[in-house]
Scaffold this active site. Structure first.
Site, mmCIF file in Angstrom:
data_model
loop_
_atom_site.group_PDB
_atom_site.id
_atom_site.type_symbol
_atom_site.label_atom_id
_atom_site.label_comp_id
_atom_site.label_asym_id
_atom_site.label_seq_id
_atom_site.Cartn_x
_atom_site.Cartn_y
_atom_site.Cartn_z
ATOM 1 N N HIS A 114 42.306 42.817 33.675
ATOM 2 C CA HIS A 114 42.329 41.952 32.487
ATOM 3 C C HIS A 114 40.920 41.827 31.930
ATOM 4 C CE1 HIS A 114 41.358 39.058 35.666
ATOM 5 N NE2 HIS A 114 41.125 38.098 34.782
ATOM 6 N N HIS A 153 38.718 39.407 31.296
ATOM 7 C CA HIS A 153 37.683 38.413 31.630
ATOM 8 C C HIS A 153 36.395 39.084 32.104
ATOM 9 C CE1 HIS A 153 40.566 34.726 32.133
ATOM 10 N NE2 HIS A 153 40.212 34.945 30.877
ATOM 11 N N ASP A 159 34.226 38.438 34.327
ATOM 12 C CA ASP A 159 33.964 38.633 35.759
ATOM 13 C C ASP A 159 34.777 39.798 36.337
ATOM 14 O OD1 ASP A 159 36.220 36.796 35.365
ATOM 15 O OD2 ASP A 159 36.237 36.561 37.543
ATOM 16 N N HIS A 160 35.546 40.501 35.490
ATOM 17 C CA HIS A 160 36.303 41.674 35.937
ATOM 18 C C HIS A 160 35.878 42.966 35.231
ATOM 19 C CE1 HIS A 160 39.215 39.287 38.353
ATOM 20 N NE2 HIS A 160 38.710 38.353 37.564
ATOM 21 N N HIS A 208 47.871 34.199 33.146
ATOM 22 C CA HIS A 208 46.438 33.885 33.252
ATOM 23 C C HIS A 208 45.752 34.346 31.962
ATOM 24 C CE1 HIS A 208 42.480 33.559 35.146
ATOM 25 N NE2 HIS A 208 42.236 34.825 34.857
ATOM 26 N N ASP A 221 43.914 38.151 39.188
ATOM 27 C CA ASP A 221 43.963 36.700 39.004
ATOM 28 C C ASP A 221 45.365 36.181 38.700
ATOM 29 O OD1 ASP A 221 41.277 36.981 39.377
ATOM 30 O OD2 ASP A 221 40.666 36.197 37.425
ATOM 31 N N HIS A 268 39.798 36.833 43.708
ATOM 32 C CA HIS A 268 38.850 35.794 44.120
ATOM 33 C C HIS A 268 39.138 35.266 45.519
ATOM 34 C CE1 HIS A 268 37.003 35.091 40.100
ATOM 35 N NE2 HIS A 268 38.170 35.545 39.666
HETATM 36 FE FE FE Z 1 38.572 36.259 37.632
HETATM 37 ZN ZN ZN Z 2 40.384 36.021 35.129
#
Ligand code: FE
Ligand code: ZN
Length: 255
Positions: A56, A58, A60-61, A114, A133, A171
């Site tokens: 996805h 985001h 942090d990915h 999400h 996530d 995570h």
């Molecule tokens: Fe994440």
């Molecule tokens: Zn995420």
């Protein structure tokens, strides 16, 4: 030779995950949370990097997408829905698509909730799913872009995978998730035992993942919306599964 999987911490609480097919000498990174740890683990194993499988959009990915692409000339595969938000994306995939990674069949499972673009990657012959996530050990992702109904539908799809499917998540949230899970189902002996195990693992600095679908079905409150004890505690005896899920999700958001 079996699929090799390397999981390691990135950023604050993200996981980096590398998969390697030794016969095909092919390596993929599940998402690209952070450049340096991914490069270090590739070097340590003597692996190149052929593919990044993005779950996805985001940050942090996908943060290391472009730096990894420059360093390894890898191909970036990700959800068609967010093609404009995924740096360096080369190939888009949708629900139900499949493609090969080395000698493995990879199936794309759309798991919106999400985010709207969220997808998981399932390798049936390796019995492993990368769910980022959407599903966490004893928890699930926050519903940022979708609706609780949508997220519940996504979790139902993952619950339909075989119980012995290994599940890798985005995570390390398990210890906090366990504290919350115990407020929803304090008398589930498997959950109580698992929470103790998790505390011991974290105290030793070890990861609590991967998990399995079967283990989550037995202990994760978000997947246990049909349990009479949980429904009674929430006073939702006659609610739909999606309504029970929504109530548990909202309690967790305020926990
Ligand atoms: Fe994440
Ligand atoms: Zn995420």
């Amino acid at each position: 030779m079996p699929l090799e999987i390397e999981q390691f911490p990135c950023r604050d609480d993200n996981f980096g995950v590398l998969i390697h097919d030794p016969e095909a000498r092919a390596t993929a990174s599940i998402d690209a949370p952070e450049f340096q740890p991914i490069v270090d683990h590739l070097a340590e194993r003597g692996w190149g990097l052929d593919t990044i499988l993005v779950t996805h959009h985001h940050a942090d990915h996908v943060e290391a997408n472009l730096t990894l692409k420059t360093a390894y000339e890898c191909t970036i595969i990700g959800p068609a829905r967010s093609v404009d938000q995924i740096p360096g994306i080369d190939k888009t995939v949708n629900e139900g698509d499949s493609f090969t990674f080395g000698s493995y069949d990879v199936r794309v499972i759309a798991t919106p909730g999400h985010t709207l673009d969220h997808i998981g990657y399932y390798l049936p012959t390796a019995k492993v799913a990368f769910v980022a996530d959407t599903l966490f050990a004893l928890g699930c992702g926050r519903v940022f872009e979708g609706t609780p109904e949508m997220m519940w539908g996504s979790l139902e799809k993952l619950m339909a995978l075989p119980d012995d499917t290994m599940v890798y998540c985005g995570h390390e949230y398990t210890q906090a998730n366990a504290q919350f899970a115990l407020t929803i189902e304090p008398d589930n002996p498997e959950l109580v035992a698992r929470a103790k195990e998790i505390d011991a693992l974290r105290a030793a600095g070890k990861p609590t993942l991967p998990t399995t679908i079967g283990r989550e079905k037995a202990t994760n409150p978000f997947l246990r919306v049909d349990e009479p004890g949980i429904r009674q505690r929430l006073r939702l005896e006659h609610a739909t599964p999606a309504e029970v899920f929504a109530e548990i999700r909202s309690r967790k958001d305020n926990f």
